[in-house]
Design a protein around this motif. Structure first.
Motif, PDB file in Angstrom:
ATOM      1  N   HIS A 160       0.821  -1.205   0.000  1.00 56.30           N
ATOM      2  CA  HIS A 160       0.000   0.000   0.000  1.00 56.30           C
ATOM      3  C   HIS A 160       0.858   1.258   0.000  1.00 56.30           C
ATOM      4  CE1 HIS A 160      -2.347   3.252   2.030  1.00 56.30           C
ATOM      5  NE2 HIS A 160      -3.213   2.877   1.111  1.00 56.30           N
ATOM      6  N   ARG A 212      -7.638  -3.159  -5.468  1.00 56.27           N
ATOM      7  CA  ARG A 212      -8.914  -3.106  -4.760  1.00 56.27           C
ATOM      8  C   ARG A 212      -8.783  -3.697  -3.353  1.00 56.27           C
ATOM      9  NH1 ARG A 212     -12.618  -6.121  -8.168  1.00 56.27           N
ATOM     10  NH2 ARG A 212     -12.116  -4.417  -9.583  1.00 56.27           N
ATOM     11  N   MET A 213      -8.104  -4.838  -3.238  1.00 54.60           N
ATOM     12  CA  MET A 213      -7.926  -5.471  -1.930  1.00 54.60           C
ATOM     13  C   MET A 213      -7.146  -4.558  -0.977  1.00 54.60           C
ATOM     14  SD  MET A 213      -6.842  -9.359  -2.954  1.00 54.60           S
ATOM     15  CE  MET A 213      -8.040 -10.627  -3.355  1.00 54.60           C
ATOM     16  N   GLU A 229      -6.694  -1.269  -1.047  1.00 55.03           N
ATOM     17  CA  GLU A 229      -7.395  -0.048  -0.676  1.00 55.03           C
ATOM     18  C   GLU A 229      -8.526  -0.330   0.315  1.00 55.03           C
ATOM     19  OE1 GLU A 229      -8.333   1.206  -4.578  1.00 55.03           O
ATOM     20  OE2 GLU A 229      -6.427   2.264  -4.889  1.00 55.03           O
ATOM     21  N   GLU A 230      -9.255  -1.432   0.127  1.00 52.52           N
ATOM     22  CA  GLU A 230     -10.321  -1.778   1.064  1.00 52.52           C
ATOM     23  C   GLU A 230      -9.765  -2.148   2.434  1.00 52.52           C
ATOM     24  OE1 GLU A 230     -12.671  -4.835  -0.689  1.00 52.52           O
ATOM     25  OE2 GLU A 230     -13.547  -3.503  -2.222  1.00 52.52           O
ATOM     26  N   ASP A 231      -8.637  -2.831   2.455  1.00 49.16           N
ATOM     27  CA  ASP A 231      -8.041  -3.232   3.724  1.00 49.16           C
ATOM     28  C   ASP A 231      -7.614  -2.024   4.549  1.00 49.16           C
ATOM     29  OD1 ASP A 231      -6.684  -5.342   5.502  1.00 49.16           O
ATOM     30  OD2 ASP A 231      -5.000  -4.041   4.981  1.00 49.16           O
ATOM     31  N   GLU A 260      -9.135   0.604   4.986  1.00 50.25           N
ATOM     32  CA  GLU A 260     -10.296   1.169   5.682  1.00 50.25           C
ATOM     33  C   GLU A 260     -10.694   0.364   6.910  1.00 50.25           C
ATOM     34  OE1 GLU A 260     -11.464   4.058   4.661  1.00 50.25           O
ATOM     35  OE2 GLU A 260      -9.946   4.000   3.060  1.00 50.25           O
ATOM     36  N   ASP A 261     -10.108  -0.798   7.102  1.00 51.87           N
ATOM     37  CA  ASP A 261     -10.446  -1.672   8.229  1.00 51.87           C
ATOM     38  C   ASP A 261      -9.503  -1.379   9.395  1.00 51.87           C
ATOM     39  OD1 ASP A 261     -11.062  -3.665  10.017  1.00 51.87           O
ATOM     40  OD2 ASP A 261     -10.781  -5.325   8.609  1.00 51.87           O
ATOM     41  N   ARG A 304     -15.122 -13.413  -3.019  1.00 50.03           N
ATOM     42  CA  ARG A 304     -15.164 -12.243  -3.909  1.00 50.03           C
ATOM     43  C   ARG A 304     -14.146 -12.303  -5.029  1.00 50.03           C
ATOM     44  NH1 ARG A 304     -13.258  -8.090  -0.478  1.00 50.03           N
ATOM     45  NH2 ARG A 304     -13.762  -6.678  -2.195  1.00 50.03           N
TER      46      ARG A 304
END
Length: 467
Positions: free
Chosen positions: A157, A260-261, A263-265, A267-268, A286
């Motif tokens: 990231h 995508r994985m 960027e979503e991670d 946010e967690d 998914r």
């Protein structure tokens, strides 16, 4: 930064600054008519059944290696010497280059100076072809908190800009902590043939070791249906009740799914930002994820009936045993395969030398590896691995030892089952490795009785000026 253990339309990144390595892969006949948006004509130039695939590699080389202490007192785990003249990181870098992957970023973190020096000495491509590069990248601290790498996924990231500016078709993310040979090109071919979003290298392992690994649960077609982190009762391989698929921590990603994985991670807030622990288990329903069986990997020049070699050298005992593997008459790890060379820094070392033709004073080495510049002056060596510029004086007896560069073993010294760091000076008549109670007063001794002898820093030669 540990290394634990499809394609949707890909996000088009801004115009590439550094093009990634192009691999020419063969598209299977049953896939050519169904790849549609997976492979556009503008991104893959076809010649018959071949296709050009842009590949970008990230090597996670920031491992702290606490279990290898004191070998990691002054260096990161990937920079620890191995096999006489090599470093642990040389294995993954050689695998990439031998597989035709030349666009490589090496992500560094802990105690990186030794690793940076080694990469500078041995892994510079010259810069003539801009798509062939090996660049060390420190933690960029691009996140809001300006933190070091918090996990394998966070390491990627913090370097998303490197992916966006080169727009690769696939991204390979490999660790730098293991001793093994692997034809990564075959894993990428498997990834493309399965139309996978993610492919994970899987090592068939006896089920009694399931508690020590992240275990992949896969169906008979290789599709991943579950992850089990260090569980003794983890599901076994399809059709094999005695073995499990252990994750090797090596991944091939289709670029859009990786972005995508990642960027979503981010946010967690509960995530540890690790691929094997967080991202991949959440993506099972998914994404198209497949396990690549490492035992099917073919290395040019290797015996096809011989199982592939892979060792986790995360502990001193495991590191010692892996070194012992290479000095056998028929070694499990063959360093003499010219079709798949193990590359490293090239130094102007003289040949090794064995001195004195006198009774009871001949320099000898039996079932051992002796690196360049070493002089065996009347000493006797058995079942050992010696680094560069090791001096063994008359009367020495060295048995089952791993000795790093620039060590000097005094006359009549006796060493057994020892690891000597760089620049160790063993005094005359010393006896080490025979009385562990006495050894513990001066050295680090593992539970299995391996004595680790710390050395001194290697002096850095500076240029001079005349004033």
């Amino acid at each position: 930064m540990s290394t634990s253990c499809s394609s949707t339309p890909r996000r088009r990144a801004p115009g590439p600054v550094r093009p990634s390595t192009d691999l020419h892969l063969e598209d299977p006949p049953d896939a050519r008519a169904t790849r549609h948006d997976r492979v556009s004509d503008t991104r893959h130039q076809r010649i018959g059944a071949d296709m050009q695939l842009k590949v970008l590699a990230f090597v996670l080389a920031g491992g702290e290696g606490t279990r290898l202490y004191p070998l990691t007192r002054e260096r990161a785990k990937p920079a620890v010497p191995f096999g006489g003249k090599y470093r642990i990181v040389d294995f993954v870098l050689s695998n990439l280059v031998n597989s035709g992957i030349y666009s490589i970023y090496v992500l560094i973190q802990f105690r990186s100076q030794s690793l940076l020096q080694h990469l500078s000495d041995g892994w510079q491509f010259g810069g003539i072809l801009k798509n062939e590069f090996l660049i060390p990248v420190p933690a960029q601290m691009r996140t809001k908190g300006k933190e070091w790498y918090r996990g394998t996924a966070d390491a990627i990231h913090q370097n998303l800009n490197l992916i966006e500016q080169s727009a690769p078709d696939v991204v390979v993310v490999f660790g730098a902590d293991h001793i093994y040979r692997m034809n990564i090109r075959e894993m990428i071919e498997y990834h493309q043939q399965r139309h996978a979003d993610v492919t994970i290298a899987a090592l068939p392992t006896d089920k009694r070791y399931a508690k020590d690994f992240g275990v992949i649960e896969a169906d008979s077609g290789g599709r991943i249906i579950g992850f089990h982190e260090k569980r003794a009762d983890a599901p076994t391989m399809p059709g094999d009740s005695q073995r499990v698929y252990a994750s090797m921590g090596n991944y091939v990603f289709s670029t859009d799914m990786l972005l995508r994985m990642i960027e979503e991670d981010q946010e967690d807030s509960q995530s540890s930002h690790d691929f094997g622990r967080d991202i991949l288990p959440k993506a099972i329903d998914r994404a198209e994820m497949f396990a690549y069986d490492f035992n099917t990997n073919n290395i040019p020049g290797e015996d096809p009936d011989k199982p592939p070699y892979w060792r986790d050298v995360g502990t001193l005992d495991a590191f010692y045993e892996a070194n012992m593997d290479i000095r056998a008459i028929s070694p499990e790890l063959n360093l003499f395969n010219r079709e798949w060379p193990l590359r490293t820094a090239s130094y102007p070392d003289p040949p090794s030398k064995f001195a004195f033709d006198e009774e009871n004073r001949r320099g000898q080495a039996i079932d051992s590896v002796v690196s360049g510049g070493s002089i065996i002056s009347g000493g006797f060596i058995r079942d050992s691995v010696l680094g560069r510029h090791v001096f063994v004086h008359a009367g020495c007896e060295i048995e089952s030892c791993v000795i790093f560069d620039n060590c000097d073993i005094g006359q009549n010294a006796k060493l057994r089952r020892c690891i000597l760091e760089k620049n160790v000076r063993i005094p005359e008549n010393a006896v080490i490795g025979f009385d562990h109670e006495e050894d513990r007063k001066h050295y680090h001794v593992t539970e299995s009785g391996i004595v680790v002898i710390d050395g001194t820093r290697t002096p850095m030669q500076l240029s001079t000026i005349t004033i």
